[in-house]
Write a protein that holds these residues in place. Structure first.
Motif, PDB file in Angstrom:
ATOM      1  N   ASP A  94       0.826  -1.209   0.000  1.00  0.00           N
ATOM      2  CA  ASP A  94       0.000   0.000   0.000  1.00  0.00           C
ATOM      3  C   ASP A  94       0.859   1.258   0.000  1.00  0.00           C
ATOM      4  N   CYS A  96       2.006   5.065   1.072  1.00  0.00           N
ATOM      5  CA  CYS A  96       2.006   5.816   2.330  1.00  0.00           C
ATOM      6  C   CYS A  96       2.256   7.282   2.008  1.00  0.00           C
ATOM      7  N   TYR A 227      -5.151   6.076   3.892  1.00  0.00           N
ATOM      8  CA  TYR A 227      -4.278   6.972   3.135  1.00  0.00           C
ATOM      9  C   TYR A 227      -4.833   8.404   3.132  1.00  0.00           C
ATOM     10  N   LYS A 231      -3.024  11.692   4.754  1.00  0.00           N
ATOM     11  CA  LYS A 231      -2.603  12.740   3.821  1.00  0.00           C
ATOM     12  C   LYS A 231      -3.220  14.082   4.200  1.00  0.00           C
TER      13      LYS A 231
END
Length: 274
Positions: A94, A96, A227, A231
């Motif tokens: 995944d 990051c 995510y 973010k």
């Protein structure tokens, strides 16, 4: 979450008491925008001064160690939150956002920012704080270097005998000292007791603690931040080592300010979990 059993009374009203989980959830809730990598309902161990702990056995499948390696990005956002590295947690499957921002900073030769975004390794363990046993099991996100030293101390240098620290019936307590240097803890004098002991002299208490950690294996205790969430917080900035040192100095200054007289409705501040 299940409610307590209702006590039926005449007139249609029945009192329903709060359960332990419900009260614990409210007692450990966090204020403001600060977020932890561990669920708010789980107590965290925050070592200071002289500490003595008992590490508890792992309760998740295929455990090879009493702790789980965790990689964290620290100082994320205006509140300096910590988040699990999504890339390392997924074995690189995944993306990051913190790693992506670090790669961008390295390419732009923004060395301080790139260093601040470097993921740090922690080892999550369940333990009992001997100084506060009444608070029950807590999770400690210990530095991997402390885990290494504890394991080294658990091997007899002459015989090679292994001291099974986390054995609930015949395990060993661990002691160490910790001092604060800026925004970081410095650990020393790690020692493993050379006499075994049960996790508690009270068999019922020991079973209660073991049942609790069995019900809450560490992998189930991490916050499921995705995510987009990380973010969004990352867009609020990143705290560098200099920022953390400055904030630590400010917090120290706050502790030495005169107390506000009674009558003020402004809180002195909310305690954070580190």
């Amino acid at each position: 979450m299940a409610l307590g059993k209702r006590t039926e009374k005449k007139g249609g009203f029945g009192y329903r008491p709060r359960t332990e989980d419900q009260m614990r959830s409210r007692a450990t809730q966090q204020g403001g925008a600060w977020e932890s990598p561990i669920l708010d309902s789980i107590k965290l161990f925050r070592p200071k001064g002289d500490s003595e702990i008992r590490i508890m056995p792992p309760t998740w499948d295929n455990a090879e160690h009493f702790g789980i390696d965790v990689w964290l990005h620290r100082g994320i956002g205006a509140d300096g939150n910590s988040y699990m590295c999504l890339s390392k947690a997924s074995g690189g499957k995944d993306p990051c956002p913190a790693c992506e921002e670090r790669a961008r900073a390295e390419k732009a030769e923004e060395d301080e920012l790139a260093q601040a975004l470097r993921p740090v390794r922690r080892v999550a363990v369940w333990l009992v704080d001997r100084a506060n046993e009444k608070e029950g099991p807590k999770i400690w996100l210990m530095p991997w270097t402390v885990d290494r030293e504890i394991c080294a101390q658990a091997i007899d240098k002459k015989s090679g005998e292994i001291y099974q620290l986390d054995d609930p019936d015949n395990g060993y307590d661990v002691s160490f000292t910790v001092t604060r240097e800026g925004d970081w803890n410095k650990y020393g004098a790690v020692q493993v007791a050379r006499r075994s002991s049960p996790i508690s002299d009270d068999a019922d208490q020991a079973q209660e603690w073991l049942d609790y950690v069995a019900k809450h294996p560490i992998p189930s205790c991490f916050q499921p931040y995705d995510y987009e969430h990380v973010k969004k917080i990352l867009d609020g900035g990143v705290q560098t080592a200099e920022d953390r040192e400055r904030k630590a100095s400010e917090r120290a200054g706050e502790r030495h300010r005169p107390r506000v007289e009674s009558g003020s409705e402004t809180p002195a501040g909310e305690a954070r979990r580190s």
